[in-house]
Design an enzyme around this catalytic site. Structure first.
Site, PDB file in Angstrom:
ATOM      1  CG  HIS A 240     -49.964 -13.290  21.685  1.00 31.32           C
ATOM      2  ND1 HIS A 240     -48.998 -14.280  21.527  1.00 31.32           N
ATOM      3  CD2 HIS A 240     -51.096 -13.881  21.054  1.00 31.32           C
ATOM      4  CE1 HIS A 240     -49.650 -15.189  20.931  1.00 31.32           C
ATOM      5  NE2 HIS A 240     -50.743 -14.998  20.435  1.00 31.32           N
TER       6      HIS A 240
ATOM      7  CD  GLU B 226     -54.237 -16.930  22.414  1.00 28.75           C
ATOM      8  OE1 GLU B 226     -54.574 -17.122  21.152  1.00 28.75           O
ATOM      9  OE2 GLU B 226     -53.180 -16.230  22.338  1.00 28.75           O
TER      10      GLU B 226
HETATM   11  P1  PGA Z   1     -52.713 -20.322  16.235  1.00 27.55           P
HETATM   12  O1  PGA Z   1     -52.302 -18.933  16.991  1.00 27.55           O
HETATM   13  O2  PGA Z   1     -54.031 -20.096  15.743  1.00 27.55           O
HETATM   14  O3  PGA Z   1     -51.630 -20.269  15.141  1.00 27.55           O
HETATM   15  O4  PGA Z   1     -52.387 -21.388  17.398  1.00 27.55           O
HETATM   16  C1  PGA Z   1     -53.027 -18.418  18.006  1.00 27.55           C
HETATM   17  C2  PGA Z   1     -52.541 -17.234  18.852  1.00 27.55           C
HETATM   18  O5  PGA Z   1     -51.372 -17.125  19.124  1.00 27.55           O
HETATM   19  O6  PGA Z   1     -53.401 -16.240  18.953  1.00 27.55           O
END
Ligand code: PGA
Length: 236
Positions: free
Chosen positions: A87, A152
């Site tokens: 992540h 992401e």
């Molecule tokens: P969020 O985070 O839904 O709060 O934007 C997503 C993530 O970091 O996986």
């Protein structure tokens, strides 16, 4: 690897066990993977009947002198079917680098856990594409049918600012193309979207963006919001 398709990443939330049990109860759907902090895994497990248990990180060694770490093997033992790796918050705050993430992915596959491999991306520019291409290297020697990729964009994570669906789709196609070039077996990757997913945009990322699933954090902690996301996406 079609379902489950909504992954609830609780991050370092909530603050109490009582709240954790409450969140688990409204997340208990067969299409959902619940990834609580390690400390709540055992208790949350007892509250989940339909959802699959997951985790947010792991270490690649099986056991030994690694203070504070939790192995893939231990997570398997606790019943985790999925683990998020790489992540952007781990890269940023804990200097997690490609070699480490790659080893974690391999250790999870060895334990028959599905790694949810996050590929971050900085922003809207072409510079972002170069960055993204480098991110994909973490999968170079990994069998692509054994992982889920979560694309992401960092600018959308935790901000509440929706990333444009058409741009997200472009990046998805870009990732799939790069992987296709590298991967001679021609397997299509499973790609999820993450970053400020809410009940208004969830379906768009799946239907228009063509993503197979969603990685959701902020909205996964809010009962009404998460229930709406599940209800809106479940039928597709
Ligand atoms: P969020 O985070 O839904 O709060 O934007 C997503 C993530 O970091 O996986």
């Amino acid at each position: 690897m079609k379902k489950p398709f909504i992954v609830a990443n609780w991050k370092m939330n909530p603050e109490t066990l009582i709240e954790a049990k409450e969140i688990a109860s409204f997340s208990d759907n067969e299409n959902v993977v619940v990834c609580p902090p390690f400390i709540f895994i055992e208790s949350v497990k007892d509250n989940l009947k339909k959802a699959t248990l997951g985790a947010q990180n792991c270490f690649y060694e099986k056991k030994g002198p690694f203070t504070g770490e939790v192995s893939s093997k231990m997570l398997r033992e606790m019943g985790c079917g999925y683990v998020i790796v790489g992540h952007s918050e781990r890269k940023e705050n804990f200097n997690e680098e490609k070699e480490i993430i790659n080893k974690k992915i391999k250790s999870l596959i060895e334990e028959e856990i599905i790694p949810i491999v996050c590929l971050s991306e900085k922003g809207f520019s072409d510079e972002g594409l170069e960055y993204l291409e480098k991110e994909i290297e973490v999968l170079d020697d990994i069998p692509i049918d054994k992982v889920i990729i979560a694309y992401e964009p960092v600018c959308a994570i935790g901000t509440g600012d929706s990333y444009p669906v058409d741009l997200a789709k472009e990046k998805k196609v870009f990732i799939a193309d790069i992987i296709k070039k590298k991967n001679k077996a021609n397997t299509l990757p499973t790609i999820f979207y993450g970053g400020s997913v809410d009940s208004e945009n969830a379906l768009l990322y799946m239907e228009e963006g063509g993503f197979s699933g969603l990685l959701v954090s902020t909205s996964s902690l809010i009962k009404k919001e998460f229930e709406k996301i599940i209800n809106k996406t479940i039928s597709i």
